[in-house]
Write an enzyme that holds these catalytic residues in place. Structure first.
Site, mmCIF file in Angstrom:
data_model
loop_
_atom_site.group_PDB
_atom_site.id
_atom_site.type_symbol
_atom_site.label_atom_id
_atom_site.label_comp_id
_atom_site.label_asym_id
_atom_site.label_seq_id
_atom_site.Cartn_x
_atom_site.Cartn_y
_atom_site.Cartn_z
ATOM 1 N N LYS A 188 0.839 -1.208 0.000
ATOM 2 C CA LYS A 188 0.000 0.000 0.000
ATOM 3 C C LYS A 188 0.877 1.263 0.000
ATOM 4 O O LYS A 188 2.099 1.175 0.001
ATOM 5 C CB LYS A 188 -0.958 -0.021 1.203
ATOM 6 C CG LYS A 188 -1.842 -1.279 1.260
ATOM 7 C CD LYS A 188 -2.953 -1.303 0.201
ATOM 8 C CE LYS A 188 -3.479 -2.677 -0.121
ATOM 9 N NZ LYS A 188 -4.530 -3.204 0.710
HETATM 10 C C1 LIG Z 1 -5.451 -4.367 0.888
HETATM 11 C C2 LIG Z 1 -6.915 -4.248 0.940
HETATM 12 C C3 LIG Z 1 -7.668 -4.713 2.022
HETATM 13 C C4 LIG Z 1 -7.114 -5.549 3.129
HETATM 14 O O1 LIG Z 1 -6.042 -5.043 3.782
HETATM 15 P P1 LIG Z 1 -4.984 -6.064 4.448
HETATM 16 O O2 LIG Z 1 -4.217 -5.148 5.337
HETATM 17 O O3 LIG Z 1 -4.175 -6.628 3.332
HETATM 18 O O4 LIG Z 1 -5.752 -7.090 5.190
HETATM 19 C C5 LIG Z 1 -9.019 -4.473 2.043
HETATM 20 N N1 LIG Z 1 -9.630 -3.818 1.042
HETATM 21 C C6 LIG Z 1 -8.954 -3.387 -0.027
HETATM 22 C C7 LIG Z 1 -9.701 -2.644 -1.086
HETATM 23 C C8 LIG Z 1 -7.577 -3.597 -0.134
HETATM 24 O O5 LIG Z 1 -6.931 -3.190 -1.212
#
Ligand SMILES: *Cc1c(COP(=O)(O)O)cnc(C)c1O
Length: 377
Positions: A188
């Site tokens: 991210k």
């Molecule tokens: C990455 C992501 C998640 C989940 O986050 P994690 O920290 O990987 O569990 C949820 N929703 C979206 C749209 C994402 O891109």
């Protein structure tokens, strides 16, 4: 040939110092000053109380639970998203209702949502909650969505996992819904290597989620439990990384936006290459740079482009496969779906790391250009 990745972690200068502090004070558990500070810093950025969790998925799970989602309920979600948005619906014994994207933002279509809630209200079958996703760093059109949901008193969970730092009409995404979820997964905009944050308008909801996140232990010395809990708390060490990362958030957003605008400039003359929209209601972080490859005008398919990139050791991805096309969710109801299907068929996510060099980006662009068999002018 060094691999060019889709999105990699990009450290600032302070993460190591914060982590060393955690080591030096032996605060390696799920209690500690970095955890408190990380929550406080995120709270002051977004403007809501916060609890730090082990993942964005955990934040969505607890967020839906504080909104009262349970067995037999239904929850609305966009079909165009990553599966982590919707898996927690089923963790709670509820089922999703999928809604198609709008062209303007690729996010949840407010008109389809309005139709759905109107029909459901008439038959007394309103969903328990609506999840809005801010996809790829672009905010959804929140005003109409919140208006509709307020009218029917259906709470909104903002899934801002891909969009920390994005703004909608002057306010951070994740600051308007009843509950919101952020992710600090390794790919991210900023990362704790893995982690998440849940925020809510109501402090009691955040406190409840914090309670559940550490096994829901009742007050007192005996390990007594009257509610079902989870082991979902972030560790103090990872929060230390998060504090360092927050200090470079605006820089990382600036870099991601610069990557996207360089792609736009250097691909602009190619026919049939359409950048993801940048709706004027917001400031978009462009976490990932996405484009549509229109086969007839470009003279090759999105898959041709992906194969050519792979041959150059460059990572790319299709735009998310819509949930209503997933074997896991084949029985779920879906309103519309053709827009999401088209975005999935033609959309590509290009390498978008904030640390990507201009030379690396030029290589990506040259590889794409070589696939185009049509030329205008
Ligand atoms: C990455 C992501 C998640 C989940 O986050 P994690 O920290 O990987 O569990 C949820 N929703 C979206 C749209 C994402 O891109």
């Amino acid at each position: 040939m060094k691999r060019i990745y889709l999105s990699v972690p990009h450290l600032g200068t302070e993460e190591e110092g914060f982590v060393r502090e955690a080591f030096d004070s032996n605060q390696l558990s799920s209690v500690g000053p970095h955890l408190d500070e990380f929550e406080r810093e995120m709270s002051s950025l977004i403007g809501l109380p916060a609890v730090a969790l082990s993942s964005g998925t955990a934040a969505i799970h607890l967020g839906l639970r504080v909104l009262g989602v349970g067995r037999g309920d239904e929850v609305v979600a966009p079909t165009l998203t990553f599966v982590a948005t919707v898996n927690p619906i089923r963790y709670l014994g509820a089922e999703p209702i999928f809604v198609d994207s709008e062209r303007a933002s690729w996010n949840l279509n407010p008109e389809l949502l309005a139709n759905l809630l109107r029909e459901r209200a008439a038959s007394n079958r309103l969903p328990r909650a609506v999840i809005v996703v801010h996809l790829y760093g672009r905010s959804a059109d929140l005003d109409p969505i919140l208006d509709i949901c307020n009218r029917y008193e259906v709470p909104v969970l903002e899934d801002a996992a891909q969009s920390l730092g994005a703004i909608y009409k002057g306010k951070h995404v994740g600051s308007r819904g009843a509950v919101s979820a952020f992710s600090f997964n390794g790919n991210k905009v900023i990362t704790t290597s893995g982690g998440g944050m849940l925020m809510a308008q109501r402090r009691d909801m955040v406190d409840k989620a914090r309670f559940w996140s550490t096994q829901a232990r009742d007050p007192g010395v005996a390990y007594e439990h009257s509610e079902l809990g989870y082991n979902y708390r972030l560790s103090n060490v990872l929060a230390a990384i998060g504090r360092g990362q927050l200090r470079v958030l605006s820089e990382r957003v600036r870099q991601r936006r610069a990557v996207f605008s360089r792609y736009c400039q250097t691909l602009a003359d190619l026919p049939g290459v359409e950048p993801m929209p940048q709706p004027s209601w917001g400031f978009h972080t462009n976490w990932l740079s996405c484009f549509l490859i229109h086969r007839a005008r470009f003279g090759a398919t999105r898959d041709d482009v992906m194969s050519a990139l792979a041959a150059e050791n460059i990572e790319s991805r299709p735009v998310w496969k819509p949930m209503h096309l997933q074997p896991l969710w084949r029985k779920a109801e879906c309103l519309g779906g053709s827009v999401a299907e088209e975005l999935f068929a033609e959309g590509i996510c290009l390498p978008s790391s904030s640390s990507m060099t201009v030379a690396e980006q030029e290589k990506v662009v040259a590889t794409i250009r070589a696939q185009c068999t049509r030329r205008t002018g």
